[in-house]
Design an enzyme around this catalytic site. Sequence first.
Site, mmCIF file in Angstrom:
data_model
loop_
_atom_site.group_PDB
_atom_site.id
_atom_site.type_symbol
_atom_site.label_atom_id
_atom_site.label_comp_id
_atom_site.label_asym_id
_atom_site.label_seq_id
_atom_site.Cartn_x
_atom_site.Cartn_y
_atom_site.Cartn_z
ATOM 1 N N SER A 40 27.549 36.066 -2.392
ATOM 2 C CA SER A 40 26.178 36.289 -1.942
ATOM 3 C C SER A 40 25.816 35.367 -0.769
ATOM 4 C CB SER A 40 25.229 36.114 -3.137
ATOM 5 O OG SER A 40 23.989 36.730 -2.888
ATOM 6 N N ASP A 155 25.910 42.622 -5.733
ATOM 7 C CA ASP A 155 26.034 41.165 -5.671
ATOM 8 C C ASP A 155 27.086 40.634 -6.646
ATOM 9 O OD1 ASP A 155 25.416 38.287 -6.075
ATOM 10 O OD2 ASP A 155 23.686 38.720 -4.811
#
Length: 274
Positions: A40, A155
């Site tokens: 991320s 993610d």
Amino acid sequence: MKKKIALILSGGSAYGFAHIGVLKVLEKNNIKVDIVGGTSMGAIVGGCYSAGMSVKKMEETLVGFSRRKIMDINPFVLTDDGLLFGKKVTSFLNKLLENKQIEDCNPKFFCISADLEKGKKVVFNKGNMVDAIRASMSVPGVFKPVKKDGMCLVDGGICDNLPVADARKMGANVVIAVDVCSHYKKENKLKSAFDIIISACNLTLSNWIKSTNDKGDVYIKIDQPDVAFLKFSYEDAIKSIKNGEKMAKKMLPKILEAINDCEQNTEQNISKSN
């Protein structure tokens, strides 16, 4: 066995600016890493560094990574798969990385995503960097997932927010792991669906790191009660970078000790083999 240093950068939304501060300290002390891995926000910072962006340039550029620059509201959100289209953030990443391929990176780079189709972790260690990072940072429900090769990618923090094991598989024998999000702090006002989803992800990422056993050979935990997880303001970005710099300086003796121990072990192994 050659010394190989890896730097692993966790996800953590705006807390992730602290990674830049860590890189500043490593660079100032001539500590060169061979592998950079991240998830991320850690993938964004790590990717820019591996692609050749200087820490100074990174600091100047990424502090402008504001909500305004990534918010492209999806009007079909009730029947679609994300609050945001993600086109703006893709454009932002394209400007930073200019079609760079992961194979061309020095140091080597990888980042983590999660495939919702098969329910498994995906490690990007080749291919287009923007595609990989865009997948790694696609917070479920916020950004539209990246659809690629039959996968639905979101993610990576939901399945591995501190991918130390993957660095070890790549041959790293000194792993510096930077955790910016196991300190969970609720935003003062959870006043939108966006805030709720991001805060829930923050809690998930925080608990994931707390539960993992391998936190590297040097574990740098950066708590940031003075920074807002969601805000992405210039002021908070600068604070976060300073937080990272401060903690990295504090951990510098342990970093140098780990590197020195590895070098000594390498020399001993060479002597034994001769």
